[in-house]
Motif scaffolding. Sequence first.
Motif, PDB file in Angstrom:
ATOM      1  N   ARG A   1       0.834  -1.207   0.000  1.00  0.00           N
ATOM      2  CA  ARG A   1       0.000   0.000   0.000  1.00  0.00           C
ATOM      3  C   ARG A   1       0.869   1.258   0.000  1.00  0.00           C
ATOM      4  NH1 ARG A   1      -2.913   3.482   3.367  1.00  0.00           N
ATOM      5  NH2 ARG A   1      -4.945   4.016   2.453  1.00  0.00           N
ATOM      6  N   ALA A   2       2.013   1.217   0.665  1.00  0.00           N
ATOM      7  CA  ALA A   2       2.927   2.364   0.649  1.00  0.00           C
ATOM      8  C   ALA A   2       3.384   2.653  -0.778  1.00  0.00           C
ATOM      9  CB  ALA A   2       4.126   2.092   1.558  1.00  0.00           C
ATOM     10  N   ARG A   3       3.638   1.602  -1.541  1.00  0.00           N
ATOM     11  CA  ARG A   3       4.034   1.800  -2.942  1.00  0.00           C
ATOM     12  C   ARG A   3       2.882   2.384  -3.746  1.00  0.00           C
ATOM     13  NH1 ARG A   3       6.795  -3.079  -1.735  1.00  0.00           N
ATOM     14  NH2 ARG A   3       5.070  -4.367  -2.512  1.00  0.00           N
ATOM     15  N   ALA A   4       1.656   1.923  -3.481  1.00  0.00           N
ATOM     16  CA  ALA A   4       0.489   2.463  -4.182  1.00  0.00           C
ATOM     17  C   ALA A   4       0.291   3.940  -3.864  1.00  0.00           C
ATOM     18  CB  ALA A   4      -0.762   1.658  -3.819  1.00  0.00           C
ATOM     19  N   LEU A   5       0.517   4.313  -2.612  1.00  0.00           N
ATOM     20  CA  LEU A   5       0.385   5.723  -2.229  1.00  0.00           C
ATOM     21  C   LEU A   5       1.435   6.583  -2.921  1.00  0.00           C
ATOM     22  CD1 LEU A   5      -0.328   5.368   1.599  1.00  0.00           C
ATOM     23  CD2 LEU A   5      -1.953   6.057  -0.168  1.00  0.00           C
ATOM     24  N   ARG A   6       2.652   6.067  -3.052  1.00  0.00           N
ATOM     25  CA  ARG A   6       3.700   6.828  -3.750  1.00  0.00           C
ATOM     26  C   ARG A   6       3.345   7.018  -5.221  1.00  0.00           C
ATOM     27  NH1 ARG A   6       7.280   3.840  -0.341  1.00  0.00           N
ATOM     28  NH2 ARG A   6       7.598   2.265  -1.969  1.00  0.00           N
ATOM     29  N   ARG A   7       2.658   6.012  -5.813  1.00  0.00           N
ATOM     30  CA  ARG A   7       2.225   6.117  -7.216  1.00  0.00           C
ATOM     31  C   ARG A   7       0.949   6.939  -7.350  1.00  0.00           C
ATOM     32  NH1 ARG A   7       2.756   0.455  -6.966  1.00  0.00           N
ATOM     33  NH2 ARG A   7       0.491   0.287  -7.228  1.00  0.00           N
TER      34      ARG A   7
ATOM     35  N   LYS B   1      -7.131   3.897  -6.167  1.00  0.00           N
ATOM     36  CA  LYS B   1      -7.968   2.691  -6.223  1.00  0.00           C
ATOM     37  C   LYS B   1      -7.269   1.505  -5.576  1.00  0.00           C
ATOM     38  CE  LYS B   1     -10.660  -0.088  -9.477  1.00  0.00           C
ATOM     39  NZ  LYS B   1     -11.049  -0.254 -10.912  1.00  0.00           N
ATOM     40  N   GLU B   2      -5.981   1.316  -5.883  1.00  0.00           N
ATOM     41  CA  GLU B   2      -5.234   0.204  -5.299  1.00  0.00           C
ATOM     42  C   GLU B   2      -5.044   0.406  -3.797  1.00  0.00           C
ATOM     43  OE1 GLU B   2      -2.913  -3.388  -5.188  1.00  0.00           O
ATOM     44  OE2 GLU B   2      -4.568  -2.569  -6.369  1.00  0.00           O
ATOM     45  N   ALA B   3      -4.798   1.651  -3.379  1.00  0.00           N
ATOM     46  CA  ALA B   3      -4.645   1.923  -1.951  1.00  0.00           C
ATOM     47  C   ALA B   3      -5.926   1.611  -1.195  1.00  0.00           C
ATOM     48  CB  ALA B   3      -4.241   3.384  -1.736  1.00  0.00           C
TER      49      ALA B   3
END
Length: 231
Positions: free
Chosen positions: A190-196, A200-202
């Motif tokens: 989720r941390a990677r999704a937030l950086r991107r 939706k993924e987060a």
Amino acid sequence: MSAEPATGTSTVAEPAVVRVGSWLVGPLLGAAVLFVVKLVSDWVAGLSWAPFQGVFVLVADIPEPWGLTASLAVGAVIGLGFAGLWSQERISAEVAPDRLVLARDRTERTFRRGEVGAVFVEGKELVLLDESGAELVRQRTGLDRRELAAALRRHGFPWHGGDPHRARYRPWEPDEPELGLRINALFAERARALRRRDRKEAARLRAELAERGVVVRDERKQQRWRWAELG
């Protein structure tokens, strides 16, 4: 002595001027943006270092008056698409003494009064918690906070000005020993999704963490967490 909940139902929705206006403003903004692109296309097409230069060259090569007409039409269509996406995020709330119904994009979710432990708005999101402190729903909303709070209080729902369990959250750190391997892996993903900025993924990963009894909130680009169970 506390007042008895009101009878009947109360409906809270975005003002009609916002609902209708988005369908007008979206196409107008889209047309305006493409109009500006058309105006500067000749200049940008001559800059070898400019990004997306091929697009500007293509726009500049369209003969007039078709170039301007096409730009306005395409911009309006793009703006209309954004207005449609905005409408899908729009929700309304119907509040009665025994239930809360949230409607969004032709779908409805009903929450019985007995299963709702707290209701509050965090940023632009409406949050419902159950009696254990677990999240029932977290939904982006443009509803007027004061109108929503008044309707919920009127019908006996536990409205809060903020998260009543905020003091129980702690920062997530990689390999948090209390969480275990799988939950830590979900947090890292989720941390990677937030950086991107993949919202939706987060949100999907937040729901998966909730299934494992972990409630997540994002604060200053940091994930914070707590166990759902109170006590």
